[in-house]
Design an enzyme around this catalytic site. Structure first.
Site, PDB file in Angstrom:
ATOM      1  N   ASP A  20      39.268  25.224  35.931  1.00  0.00           N
ATOM      2  CA  ASP A  20      38.301  24.876  36.985  1.00  0.00           C
ATOM      3  C   ASP A  20      38.189  25.948  38.062  1.00  0.00           C
ATOM      4  O   ASP A  20      37.911  25.642  39.223  1.00  0.00           O
ATOM      5  CB  ASP A  20      38.675  23.528  37.654  1.00  0.00           C
ATOM      6  N   HIS A  48      32.296  23.366  32.365  1.00  0.00           N
ATOM      7  CA  HIS A  48      31.757  24.467  33.164  1.00  0.00           C
ATOM      8  C   HIS A  48      30.501  23.971  33.856  1.00  0.00           C
ATOM      9  O   HIS A  48      29.587  23.507  33.202  1.00  0.00           O
ATOM     10  CB  HIS A  48      31.380  25.646  32.248  1.00  0.00           C
ATOM     11  N   ARG A 329      38.165  12.928  37.184  1.00  0.00           N
ATOM     12  CA  ARG A 329      39.401  12.658  37.927  1.00  0.00           C
ATOM     13  C   ARG A 329      39.456  13.518  39.196  1.00  0.00           C
ATOM     14  O   ARG A 329      39.064  14.689  39.160  1.00  0.00           O
ATOM     15  CB  ARG A 329      40.632  13.022  37.069  1.00  0.00           C
TER      16      ARG A 329
END
Ligand code: IMP
Length: 451
Positions: A20, A48, A329
């Protein structure tokens, strides 16, 4: 729009943290000067997101280069492909008017089947139950059995079957109905007893060999025109002098060999994965860029020395929209861990850094960066990927001055506040690699190319 750096024959973009890092945006930017964008590892666990003309695109399997009409977007042999997710992604892009005709998939990429996802979920549930029962009786966590907090996308079980060999299916096999039938039935004969032993009332397996076989043959038929020998294709492109951009998924600290094992993903996420995952030797690389956020994030379990559990962490999470692209999440957030980044830069041999999300750090009086770890009363400057050791280290911080003003509208390094430039210079000095690109927002235009 900024001018991209000089064209290179073979470039790599890899993550220097726990995924990330903003690789998608950088790949999207560099895709303009390459002929093909190539994924070499991971699968639909990656997420992405790229913003083009105000539109946000979240890609999981398809290389970010697909957003440039006419570019080749190659899914290499090292990727594990969930063909149904891939079709969803293709349909989603097509419905937004994106031309997806440049997509090519390796016939040697392994297939993620429904039972891989079930196995992933069951293993995670089992490990969670084991750790909960250990907690409830007050037993010490020895680190021997732990939930990894996977994305439950079947990544680990699909790679495990690849190594087991006999029952695995590759994308090319989907075009051979007899192979699909035989492999699915043997795979389920092996996995069935495990599923039956682990299943709880709320989670029936819903796994039927005939249904999976039919669905796999059908999806193979749909994807057939895209499946080919991509190793041959890539070497053909190189022979014509075309340039390739390798897009790493996940991050170096999640690498199966060099990451914080066992809290890692199941593939080689760094530059070393390129040779394995595409058939193009890694020594063909002419540049390797390591992407890092201006702070740290992690999703799932495992040690993270600089994790913040306070308001500062919440502020960074909210400002940085730190919620998983794949699972939604909330990400764990912490100060920049330069000990970890320096290690990741070394493992990948990067020759340039890309610093993303610098805008998120505006407004803090001071910023902390981790420059050593304290273990057993001693300071060490070396990163250890050994999870139980890393879980015990205390971060040693250097405090740097923050800056007040928003910087998301700044377009050159000269326009950045002095403190932001000092932050960059500190990173460069510590890691020993120059910062080549800075990102101050999700848009293509919010990018500064330094060299
Ligand atoms: P898996 O790749 O689904 O097996 O998950 C293994 C670990 O890697 C978990 O902690 C995931 O949260 C993490 N992970 C996998 N892919 C990514 C990613 O693209 N970004 C961040 N974390 C990831």
């Amino acid at each position: 729009m900024p001018t991209p750096p000089n064209p290179a024959r073979c470039s790599a973009v890899v993550g220097l943290q726990w995924g990330d890092e903003g690789k998608g945006k950088i790949v999207d930017l560099l895709a303009a000067e390459h002929d093909a964008v190539v994924r070499y590892n991971g699968g639909a666990n990656a997420g992405h997101s790229v913003v083009v003309q105000g539109q946000r695109f979240a890609l999981h399997l398809i290389p970010s280069g697909i957003l440039y009409p006419g570019k080749l977007a190659v899914i290499g042999n090292g990727v594990v492909v969930d063909p149904w997710k891939l079709c969803e992604e293709l349909d989603g892009l097509a419905s937004r008017g994106v031309d997806t005709s440049g997509l090519v998939i390796s016939d040697r990429a392994h297939v993620v089947l429904p039972y891989h996802k079930l196995e992933d979920a069951m293993r995670e549930d089992l490990f969670q139950r084991v750790s909960q029962s250990r907690d409830s009786v007050g037993e010490a966590d020895t680190g021997s059995v732990s939930s990894i907090g996977t994305t439950r996308r079947g990544i680990g079980p699909a790679y495990a079957d690849k190594i087991h060999r006999a029952t695995a299916l590759r994308m090319g096999d989907l075009l051979r109905p007899e192979a699909v039938k035989a492999n699915v039935s043997v795979a389920l004969a092996l996995k069935g007893p495990m599923f039956r032993a682990l299943v709880s009332d709320e989670q029936p397996p819903g796994i039927n060999a005939a249904e999976i076989t039919d669905a796999a043959i059908a999806v193979g038929r749909r994807l057939a025109p895209l499946i080919q020998d991509t190793t041959d294709l890539l070497h053909g492109l190189l022979a014509q002098g075309k340039s390739l951009l390798f897009e790493g998924a996940n991050g170096t600290l999640l690498d199966v060999d060099h990451g914080t094992y066992p809290f890692v993903t199941a593939s080689s996420t760094g530059t070393a994965g390129i040779g394995v995952g595409t058939g193009v030797p890694t020594q063909r690389l002419t540049r390797a860029l390591g992407v890092m956020k201006a702070y740290a994030t992690r999703v799932g379990g495992g040690p993270m020395p600089t994790e913040l559990h306070d308001q500062t962490g919440n502020t960074i999470r909210t400002r940085g929209r730190e919620f998983g692209t794949t699972t939604g999440r909330p990400r764990r957030v912490g100060w920049l861990d330069l000990v970890a980044v320096k290690y990741a830069a070394m493992i990948n041999g990067v020759d340039g850094l890309v610093l993303t999300m610098l805008d998120v750090l505006s407004g803090f009086d001071e910023l902390r960066v981790c420059t050593a770890y304290r273990v057993d009363g001693r300071d060490i400057s070396r990163f250890t990927p050994d999870a139980p050791t890393l879980a015990r280290v205390e971060p040693v911080y250097t405090t740097l001055a923050g800056w007040r003003d928003a910087i998301d509208g700044r377009r050159s390094i000269e326009q950045l506040p002095d403190q932001a430039r000092a932050y960059l210079a500190f990173i460069e000095r510590f890691v020993g690699v120059p910062v080549r690109i800075i990102s101050v927002g999700p848009g293509r235009e919010q990018t500064m190319i330094l060299s």
